[in-house]
Motif scaffolding. Structure first.
Motif, PDB file in Angstrom:
ATOM      1  N   ARG A 157      39.963  43.313  28.616  1.00  0.00           N
ATOM      2  CA  ARG A 157      40.252  42.049  29.311  1.00  0.00           C
ATOM      3  C   ARG A 157      39.989  42.174  30.799  1.00  0.00           C
ATOM      4  O   ARG A 157      40.266  43.212  31.402  1.00  0.00           O
ATOM      5  N   MET A 158      39.429  41.114  31.363  1.00  0.00           N
ATOM      6  CA  MET A 158      39.274  41.010  32.800  1.00  0.00           C
ATOM      7  C   MET A 158      39.668  39.611  33.227  1.00  0.00           C
ATOM      8  O   MET A 158      39.127  38.629  32.721  1.00  0.00           O
ATOM      9  N   SER A 159      40.625  39.509  34.148  1.00  0.00           N
ATOM     10  CA  SER A 159      41.009  38.231  34.748  1.00  0.00           C
ATOM     11  C   SER A 159      40.621  38.287  36.219  1.00  0.00           C
ATOM     12  O   SER A 159      41.261  38.980  37.016  1.00  0.00           O
ATOM     13  N   MET A 160      39.555  37.584  36.551  1.00  0.00           N
ATOM     14  CA  MET A 160      38.993  37.631  37.897  1.00  0.00           C
ATOM     15  C   MET A 160      39.381  36.380  38.669  1.00  0.00           C
ATOM     16  O   MET A 160      39.257  35.260  38.170  1.00  0.00           O
ATOM     17  N   GLU A 161      39.862  36.587  39.894  1.00  0.00           N
ATOM     18  CA  GLU A 161      40.193  35.481  40.786  1.00  0.00           C
ATOM     19  C   GLU A 161      39.238  35.520  41.971  1.00  0.00           C
ATOM     20  O   GLU A 161      39.149  36.532  42.671  1.00  0.00           O
TER      21      GLU A 161
END
Length: 271
Positions: A61-65
């Protein structure tokens, strides 16, 4: 003194004196001074994978902001690790000087191979058809400026469903034309991070000539690593007059589903 950009790029990024140096291939299509979200996402994925202890760990998982527009200028990265026995969490930041421009929260999982029993609920053999070999129309988004950019020059795209000239859901296959990092292998997770940011483009619902729909983030979840050079997406966007929107993309390789991606859109009327 700042480091010059690569004059004749053969990759999206290179490392120079401890800094990530973006080439013109990192540019977004709307502003040549700002990077495409896919370029920044792939760089963040590379930094995270470089911190994994060994090959038994894989990013899931990658949650990029995207905190600010990521400039086409030298960047530095910093990483914070939170290890566990079966999972590892990490935070990767991209900085322009002292300014935070992008941050990604990653989840890595320690692999344990086994054979799935037949008839497992939720397992899907569905494929995205037609496959990339049977598609030829490029995903040229109406109103998107041409010129050297990540979307047009670093990525090849072929429509697999929908009508890119009209608003509504769309499907397309993507592969990279050049390496993300000069001298480094582009991994399956980097490929997914590079192209999943384009879901809102192939499923646009408001004409880009009169509306802006910028991606503020990207949440990417993979249940298995994509195989091969092509990644397919089935995408659908929803927007609201309050100024926000979402894009949901289902991700495929040529053998079947590999995960999902979700984007938050900031929607504005052009002045």
């Amino acid at each position: 003194m700042s480091t010059p950009l690569l004059a004749e790029p053969s990759a999206v990024f290179s490392m120079h004196d401890g800094a990530w140096l973006p080439s013109a291939l990192s540019r977004g299509p709307w502003d040549e001074r700002a990077q495409h979200g896919g370029a920044a996402g792939a760089l963040l994925a590379h930094v995270a994978e470089s911190e994994l202890p060994d090959h038994s760990w894989t990013l899931s998982r990658m949650s990029m902001e995207l905190v600010k527009p990521v400039p086409v200028a030298p960047l530095h990265s910093r990483t914070a690790l939170h290890p566990g026995r079966s999972t590892m969490r990490m935070t990767v930041d991209l900085l322009s000087g002292e300014v935070l421009v992008a941050r990604a929260h990653m989840l890595a999982v320690r692999g344990q191979g086994f054979t799935l029993p037949d008839g497992v609920p939720g397992w899907s053999p569905d494929r995205l058809l037609p496959g990339p070999a049977s598609c030829s129309e490029p995903a040229v988004i109406p109103g998107m400026p041409h010129g050297t950019s990540f979307y047009y020059n670093a990525v090849e795209h072929r429509m697999a469903g929908g009508n890119i000239a009209r608003p509504g859901p769309g499907a397309a296959w993507f592969r990279l034309r050049v390496p993300i990092i000069d001298g480094a292998t582009t991994t399956p997770f980097m490929l997914a991070a590079a192209v999943a940011d384009s879901g809102s483009g192939i499923s646009w619902v408001l004409p880009p000539e009169t509306y802006l729909f910028a991606n503020a983030d990207l949440s990417l979840h993979l249940h298995r690593a994509p195989a091969g050079e092509w990644l397919g997406m089935e995408s659908e966007s929803q927007v609201d007059g309050g100024g926000a929107g979402t894009t949901l993309s289902r991700l495929y390789d040529v053998d079947g589903p590999v995960g999902v991606a979700v984007q938050t859109l900031v929607v504005r009327e052009r002045r």
